[in-house]
Design a protein around this motif. Structure first.
Motif, PDB file in Angstrom:
ATOM      1  N   THR A   1       6.786  16.339  39.472  1.00  0.00           N
ATOM      2  CA  THR A   1       5.785  17.137  40.562  1.00  0.00           C
ATOM      3  C   THR A   1       5.923  18.480  40.102  1.00  0.00           C
ATOM      4  OG1 THR A   1       5.338  15.308  42.124  1.00  0.00           O
ATOM      5  CG2 THR A   1       5.035  17.381  42.821  1.00  0.00           C
ATOM      6  N   ILE A   2       7.494  18.610  40.522  1.00  0.00           N
ATOM      7  CA  ILE A   2       7.800  20.490  40.300  1.00  0.00           C
ATOM      8  C   ILE A   2       7.128  21.040  38.373  1.00  0.00           C
ATOM      9  CG2 ILE A   2       9.357  21.675  40.571  1.00  0.00           C
ATOM     10  CD1 ILE A   2       8.876  20.960  43.347  1.00  0.00           C
ATOM     11  N   GLU A   3       7.305  20.074  37.997  1.00  0.00           N
ATOM     12  CA  GLU A   3       7.313  20.492  36.446  1.00  0.00           C
ATOM     13  C   GLU A   3       5.915  20.684  35.905  1.00  0.00           C
ATOM     14  OE1 GLU A   3      11.603  20.139  34.270  1.00  0.00           O
ATOM     15  OE2 GLU A   3      10.177  18.405  34.297  1.00  0.00           O
ATOM     16  N   THR A   4       4.871  20.112  37.037  1.00  0.00           N
ATOM     17  CA  THR A   4       4.034  19.266  35.721  1.00  0.00           C
ATOM     18  C   THR A   4       2.928  19.760  37.076  1.00  0.00           C
ATOM     19  OG1 THR A   4       3.076  17.569  36.860  1.00  0.00           O
ATOM     20  CG2 THR A   4       4.020  17.712  34.926  1.00  0.00           C
ATOM     21  N   GLY A   5       3.061  20.263  38.491  1.00  0.00           N
ATOM     22  CA  GLY A   5       1.505  20.544  39.149  1.00  0.00           C
ATOM     23  C   GLY A   5       1.065  18.949  39.720  1.00  0.00           C
ATOM     24  N   TRP A   6       1.141  17.786  39.770  1.00  0.00           N
ATOM     25  CA  TRP A   6       1.053  17.092  40.036  1.00  0.00           C
ATOM     26  C   TRP A   6       1.193  15.889  40.747  1.00  0.00           C
ATOM     27  CZ3 TRP A   6      -4.096  17.545  38.761  1.00  0.00           C
ATOM     28  CH2 TRP A   6      -4.486  18.280  37.321  1.00  0.00           C
ATOM     29  N   TRP A   7       1.207  15.517  42.108  1.00  0.00           N
ATOM     30  CA  TRP A   7       1.645  14.901  43.024  1.00  0.00           C
ATOM     31  C   TRP A   7       2.102  13.434  42.204  1.00  0.00           C
ATOM     32  CZ3 TRP A   7      -1.092  15.719  47.944  1.00  0.00           C
ATOM     33  CH2 TRP A   7      -0.271  17.176  48.904  1.00  0.00           C
ATOM     34  N   THR A   8       2.952  12.937  42.661  1.00  0.00           N
ATOM     35  CA  THR A   8       3.353  11.653  42.209  1.00  0.00           C
ATOM     36  C   THR A   8       3.958  10.316  42.985  1.00  0.00           C
ATOM     37  OG1 THR A   8       5.960  12.515  41.686  1.00  0.00           O
ATOM     38  CG2 THR A   8       4.618  12.285  39.585  1.00  0.00           C
ATOM     39  N   THR A   9       4.164  10.909  44.204  1.00  0.00           N
ATOM     40  CA  THR A   9       3.972  10.524  45.259  1.00  0.00           C
ATOM     41  C   THR A   9       3.872  10.746  46.267  1.00  0.00           C
ATOM     42  OG1 THR A   9       6.198  11.423  45.975  1.00  0.00           O
ATOM     43  CG2 THR A   9       6.642  10.078  44.424  1.00  0.00           C
ATOM     44  N   CYS A  10       3.290  10.257  47.560  1.00  0.00           N
ATOM     45  CA  CYS A  10       3.508  10.839  49.161  1.00  0.00           C
ATOM     46  C   CYS A  10       0.587  11.012  49.011  1.00  0.00           C
ATOM     47  CB  CYS A  10       4.058  11.466  49.564  1.00  0.00           C
ATOM     48  SG  CYS A  10       5.804  10.933  49.701  1.00  0.00           S
ATOM     49  N   LEU A  11       0.736  10.424  47.826  1.00  0.00           N
ATOM     50  CA  LEU A  11      -0.520  10.138  47.746  1.00  0.00           C
ATOM     51  C   LEU A  11      -1.977   9.191  48.417  1.00  0.00           C
ATOM     52  CD1 LEU A  11      -0.666   8.975  45.384  1.00  0.00           C
ATOM     53  CD2 LEU A  11      -0.713  11.076  44.252  1.00  0.00           C
ATOM     54  N   GLU A  12      -0.867   8.248  48.594  1.00  0.00           N
ATOM     55  CA  GLU A  12      -2.111   7.354  48.831  1.00  0.00           C
ATOM     56  C   GLU A  12      -2.691   7.372  50.377  1.00  0.00           C
ATOM     57  OE1 GLU A  12      -3.106   4.586  47.534  1.00  0.00           O
ATOM     58  OE2 GLU A  12      -1.873   5.521  46.074  1.00  0.00           O
ATOM     59  N   ILE A  13      -2.507   8.856  50.784  1.00  0.00           N
ATOM     60  CA  ILE A  13      -3.180   9.037  51.928  1.00  0.00           C
ATOM     61  C   ILE A  13      -4.242  10.284  51.906  1.00  0.00           C
ATOM     62  CG2 ILE A  13      -1.482  10.827  52.477  1.00  0.00           C
ATOM     63  CD1 ILE A  13      -1.652   8.942  55.395  1.00  0.00           C
ATOM     64  N   LEU A  14      -4.280  10.778  50.758  1.00  0.00           N
ATOM     65  CA  LEU A  14      -5.389  11.605  50.733  1.00  0.00           C
ATOM     66  C   LEU A  14      -6.304  11.060  50.468  1.00  0.00           C
ATOM     67  CD1 LEU A  14      -3.756  13.622  47.060  1.00  0.00           C
ATOM     68  CD2 LEU A  14      -3.997  14.229  49.141  1.00  0.00           C
ATOM     69  N   PRO A  15      -7.634  11.578  51.591  1.00  0.00           N
ATOM     70  CA  PRO A  15      -9.460  11.141  51.243  1.00  0.00           C
ATOM     71  C   PRO A  15      -9.679  11.238  49.722  1.00  0.00           C
ATOM     72  CG  PRO A  15      -9.172  13.303  52.273  1.00  0.00           C
ATOM     73  CD  PRO A  15      -7.517  13.119  51.780  1.00  0.00           C
TER      74      PRO A  15
END
Lengths: 293, 259
Positions: B236-250
C-alpha cells in the motif's frame, strides 16, 4: 419481570418495504413468507416514498434501504431510487433474478449524478445449485448468478448476502467457497455478507421456530451495547404504516404509528426473532455497528 | 485564530508526519491539530511521539490510541470482515508491543474531542464522528441531512474528522461544513504514494485546502520490511492502493481502488 426496552437513539437507517410481500420466488426460509401470491403488504408508490423521504430529512436520517418481497417488481422502483439518491445513500435488497440491462443503465447514470452510493444486496444461499435451489427454488442459482454478472458488468459491486441455511455451516469455508464461485463469474472483488437465518415465517417450518427459552429479557440488556440492535437506529415504512424494524412487520405490536415522528419511541424486544438480533447484532445494515470498549 | 493545520491517522508513519509538520510550518498556521490514531500499519511507533511534542501538536484520541493507552485487546477499528480483522490484529499487536509505557499513558490521557473557535466558526474536532470514535462517515454513504443533524445536536458550525482514511469536504446548510481531514499514515487508495493533511482558514469565510504530502515512502517501506510487517501493508505504501481494511468501503469509494 422488567421488559427488554430499546430506545431509538437516532434514526440512522430508514427502510422501505417497497415490494410489499410480493416476490417472484417462494424461498423456504423467508421470514415473512413472501411469494407471488402474498399480498398482505402492498407496494409503496413514489409519492408515499417522497413523503417519508421529506420527513426523514427533518430527522437527520443517514441512509435508506429498500426491500420486499422483490423490490424490482414495483414499477415505481427506478423512479424511487432516482429520487432517493437526491436525499442520501440507497441500498436495495434484491434476489437478482429480474434485473434488466436497461434498468441498470438508468440506475448507473442516477448513481453517477448523485454524490451518494447506490448499493445492491443480492441474496444467494449456497455456492452450489443443489444447496441454493433447495431453499430459493429450482433454477434460481443460475438466474441469480446471471443477475450478479449483469450488475458487475454495469460497474456495480453488489454485496452478496448469504443466509446461513445450515446450522453446522463453517463461515470461513462458506466465505472462501463464495469468493471462488464469484470470481469464476467475473466478480473479481466480491463483497460477501453472511447472515443468520430468522426462524419465523417460512423458516419456522423449514427447520424449527424459536423455543420458549429463546427470548430476550430485560436482564439480558444489562451492559449490552444497544447500538448493535437495528431497532436502536432504524425504522421500517410499509403501506400499513411505520414498523420498528424490517423483520417484525407481521407482528401487530411492531407497528409504531403512521408517521416517522410517531415511531420514535421505545420498543420491547421480546418477540422471538429479536433473540437472533440480540445474538448477532445489527444484521440488517450493510455494515454492522461495532461495540465500543 | 484564523488558520490551522489538521491531520489524523499517522499510523506510525513518522516520516510523513515530519514532512507534513515542515510543510505546515512553511505555510504558516496558528496551530496544528492531530485527530488521533498515532499507531497502526507502519514501523517504530515511538518515533511519532517526540515529533508531536516538539512541534506542540494538539492531539485528540482515536480508537487506536484508546486501545493502546488502556491496554485493550484490539484496535476497535470497527472492521467487520474476517480478512480485515486478521490484518488489524497483526498491526495492533506490533504497535502495542512497540509503544513505550510512557507513550501509552500519554495516549490514554488524550481528550476524545476538542472544541475551538476559528474566526467566527465553532469547530468540533473528533476522530470518527461526534457521537462515536470509530464511526465511519464516508462521503458516499452519509447524507447531508445526517451531517446537519450532527451540527444541530452539537451546536457547531464545522465538524472535522479522520478515521476513514479518505479526505472529503461537504458544505452544509447555513455556512456549516463537514470535513474529513485525511490521514498521514497511508495513501488514500488512488494509486499515488503521497498522503494528505488539511488547512482550514477563516479569513473571514471558511476555506478548506487539502495538501498533498510527499515523503520518503521508499525508506518507510524498507523499514517496514526490516520490522517484518506484512508485505500487504508495504505494498500500500509503495503503490498507493489499499490491500487490507477495505471491506468497509461503500461502493463508490471502493470502485476507485484497485483491490
Amino acid at each position: 419481570m422488567n421488559l427488554p426496552l430499546v430506545n431509538l437513539t437516532h434514526l440512522d437507517d430508514l427502510w422501505f418495504q417497497v415490494g410489499g410481500t410480493l416476490c417472484n420466488l417462494t424461498c423456504h426460509h423467508c421470514f415473512i413468507s413472501c411469494s407471488p401470491h402474498n399480498r398482505s403488504f402492498g407496494f409503496l408508490d413514489l409519492e408515499t416514498v417522497r413523503r417519508y423521504l421529506d420527513e426523514s430529512v427533518e430527522l437527520g436520517v443517514k441512509e435508506y434501504y429498500f426491500t420486499g418481497g422483490e423490490p424490482f417488481l414495483n414499477r415505481d422502483m427506478l423512479a424511487i431510487l432516482d429520487l432517493t439518491l437526491k436525499y442520501g445513500p440507497a441500498t436495495v435488497l434484491t434476489n437478482g433474478t429480474v434485473l434488466k440491462p436497461e434498468w441498470l443503465t438508468r440506475l448507473r447514470d442516477a448513481e453517477r449524478e448523485s454524490r451518494y452510493s447506490l448499493e445492491f444486496r443480492v441474496s444467494i444461499d449456497g455456492y452450489t445449485a443443489e444447496v441454493n435451489d433447495a431453499v430459493r427454488g429450482a433454477g434460481t442459482f443460475e438466474r441469480i448468478l446471471r443477475g450478479i454478472e449483469l450488475l458487475v458488468a454495469f460497474g456495480f459491486l453488489p454485496i452478496i448476502t448469504v443466509t446461513r441455511v445450515d446450522d453446522d455451516a463453517d463461515d470461513a469455508k462458506l466465505y472462501a467457497a463464495f469468493v471462488r464461485l464469484l470470481k469464476e463469474h467475473g466478480y473479481a472483488r466480491p463483497r460477501i455478507k453472511i447472515l443468520p437465518s430468522l426462524r419465523i415465517g417460512a423458516e419456522a417450518t423449514r427447520r424449527r421456530g424459536y423455543s420458549d427459552g429463546e427470548r430476550v429479557t430485560g436482564q439480558m440488556l444489562d451492559g449490552y451495547d444497544q447500538n448493535l440492535l437495528v431497532c436502536s437506529h432504524a425504522r421500517m415504512i410499509t403501506d400499513r404504516g411505520v414498523y420498528v424494524c424490517p423483520i417484525l412487520i407481521e407482528s401487530p405490536e411492531a407497528k409504531l404509528g403512521a408517521t416517522l415522528v410517531e415511531s420514535l419511541r421505545e420498543f420491547a424486544i421480546d418477540k422471538p426473532a429479536c433473540y437472533t438480533c440480540w445474538q448477532y447484532g445489527a444484521i440488517c445494515s450493510n455494515v454492522a455497528v461495532e461495540a465500543q470498549g | 485564530m484564523t488558520r490551522i493545520a489538521l491531520f489524523g491517522g499517522i499510523y506510525n508513519n513518522y516520516l510523513a508526519l515530519e514532512a507534513a509538520l515542515a510543510d505546515a510550518r512553511r505555510r504558516g498556521v496558528d496551530a496544528v491539530h492531530c485527530l488521533g490514531d498515532m499507531g497502526a500499519f507502519g514501523p517504530h511507533p515511538d518515533r511519532v511521539f517526540p515529533l508531536l511534542r516538539d512541534h506542540g501538536v494538539l492531539c485528540i484520541q482515536g480508537n487506536y490510541d484508546n486501545s493502546v493507552g488502556n491496554g485493550l485487546g484490539d484496535c476497535q477499528c470497527g472492521y467487520t470482515d474476517p480478512r480485515d480483522n486478521y490484518f488489524a490484529r497483526i498491526s495492533y499487536s506490533y504497535t502495542f508491543k512497540n509503544t513505550s509505557a510512557v507513550n501509552r499513558d500519554w495516549l490514554r490521557d488524550l481528550p476524545a474531542q476538542r472544541r475551538l473557535l476559528l474566526g467566527r466558526y465553532r469547530v468540533l474536532l473528533c476522530h470518527g464522528s461526534p457521537r462515536r470514535t470509530n464511526e465511519f462517515l464516508w462521503e458516499s454513504a452519509t447524507s447531508s441531512a445526517f451531517l446537519n443533524y450532527l451540527c444541530d445536536t452539537h451546536q457547531i458550525d464545522v465538524i472535522c474528522t479522520t478515521h476513514t482514511g479518505i479526505k472529503w469536504h461537504r458544505p452544509l446548510d447555513n455556512d456549516r461544513h463537514f470535513i474529513n481531514v485525511g490521514v498521514l499514515g497511508r495513501p488514500e487508495n488512488d494509486g499515488t504514494t503521497n498522503v494528505w493533511y488539511a488547512i482550514l482558514s477563516a479569513e473571514p469565510n471558511l476555506t478548506v485546502e487539502f495538501v498533498p504530502v510527499h515523503y520518503d515512502f521508499q525508506r518507510l517501506a524498507a523499514e517496514m520490511r526490516e520490522e517484518k510487517l506484512p508485505e500487504e501493508f508495504v505494498e500500500t505504501i509503495e503503490t498507493g492502493w489499499w490491500t487490507t481494511c477495505l471491506e468497509i468501503l461503500p461502493g463508490k469509494e471502493r470502485r476507485r481502488g484497485r483491490m
